[in-house]
Write an enzyme that holds these catalytic residues in place. Structure first.
Site, PDB file in Angstrom:
ATOM      1  N   SER A  79       0.838  -1.194   0.000  1.00  0.00           N
ATOM      2  CA  SER A  79       0.000   0.000   0.000  1.00  0.00           C
ATOM      3  C   SER A  79       0.874   1.246   0.000  1.00  0.00           C
ATOM      4  O   SER A  79       2.051   1.196   0.375  1.00  0.00           O
ATOM      5  CB  SER A  79      -0.936   0.027   1.215  1.00  0.00           C
ATOM      6  OG  SER A  79      -0.199   0.191   2.403  1.00  0.00           O
ATOM      7  N   CYS A  80       0.279   2.339  -0.442  1.00  0.00           N
ATOM      8  CA  CYS A  80       0.918   3.652  -0.410  1.00  0.00           C
ATOM      9  C   CYS A  80      -0.196   4.687  -0.293  1.00  0.00           C
ATOM     10  O   CYS A  80      -1.329   4.334   0.021  1.00  0.00           O
ATOM     11  CB  CYS A  80       1.799   3.865  -1.647  1.00  0.00           C
ATOM     12  SG  CYS A  80       0.894   3.881  -3.208  1.00  0.00           S
ATOM     13  N   LEU A  81       0.091   5.912  -0.593  1.00  0.00           N
ATOM     14  CA  LEU A  81      -0.928   6.957  -0.446  1.00  0.00           C
ATOM     15  C   LEU A  81      -1.939   6.953  -1.590  1.00  0.00           C
ATOM     16  O   LEU A  81      -3.135   7.010  -1.367  1.00  0.00           O
ATOM     17  CB  LEU A  81      -0.253   8.335  -0.325  1.00  0.00           C
ATOM     18  CG  LEU A  81      -1.146   9.472   0.139  1.00  0.00           C
ATOM     19  CD1 LEU A  81      -1.737   9.193   1.509  1.00  0.00           C
ATOM     20  CD2 LEU A  81      -0.370  10.772   0.169  1.00  0.00           C
TER      21      LEU A  81
END
Length: 99
Positions: A79-81
């Site tokens: 995951s990331c932003l």
């Protein structure tokens, strides 16, 4: 959020997966974790460190990230932003033989 079989997941889908011992790697930078918060039960490995981390000796990985190193067949979610870096992370992991 990005996985090999499912290109994107909702937060609820991630929560459901975590009950099945899926390793969640957050590839945001450490300052982003400090600013926006950590997703519970995730480990932070910034994207720039990911390739090296996934090639570490398992003992070194455990020492560095306080988590058992995933096997190449273990389920992993990145995951990331916004999703761009998690897709890159998925590509990196797959190029290293993770399925």
């Amino acid at each position: 959020l990005c996985t090999g079989q499912v290109p994107s997941l909702s937060y609820q889908e991630l929560k459901d997966l975590k009950t099945a011992n899926v390793l969640h790697i957050d590839v945001r930078e450490r300052w982003e974790i400090d600013k926006f918060g950590k997703i519970p039960k995730s480990i932070n490995i910034p994207l720039g460190e990911l390739v090296e981390a996934l090639q570490m000796d398992p003992m070194e990985f455990k020492e560095q990230y306080n988590q058992k190193m995933p096997a190449k067949s273990d389920p992993v979610v990145f995951s990331c932003l916004a999703g761009t870096r998690s897709k890159q992370a998925l590509g990196f992991a797959m190029s290293l033989g993770f399925s």
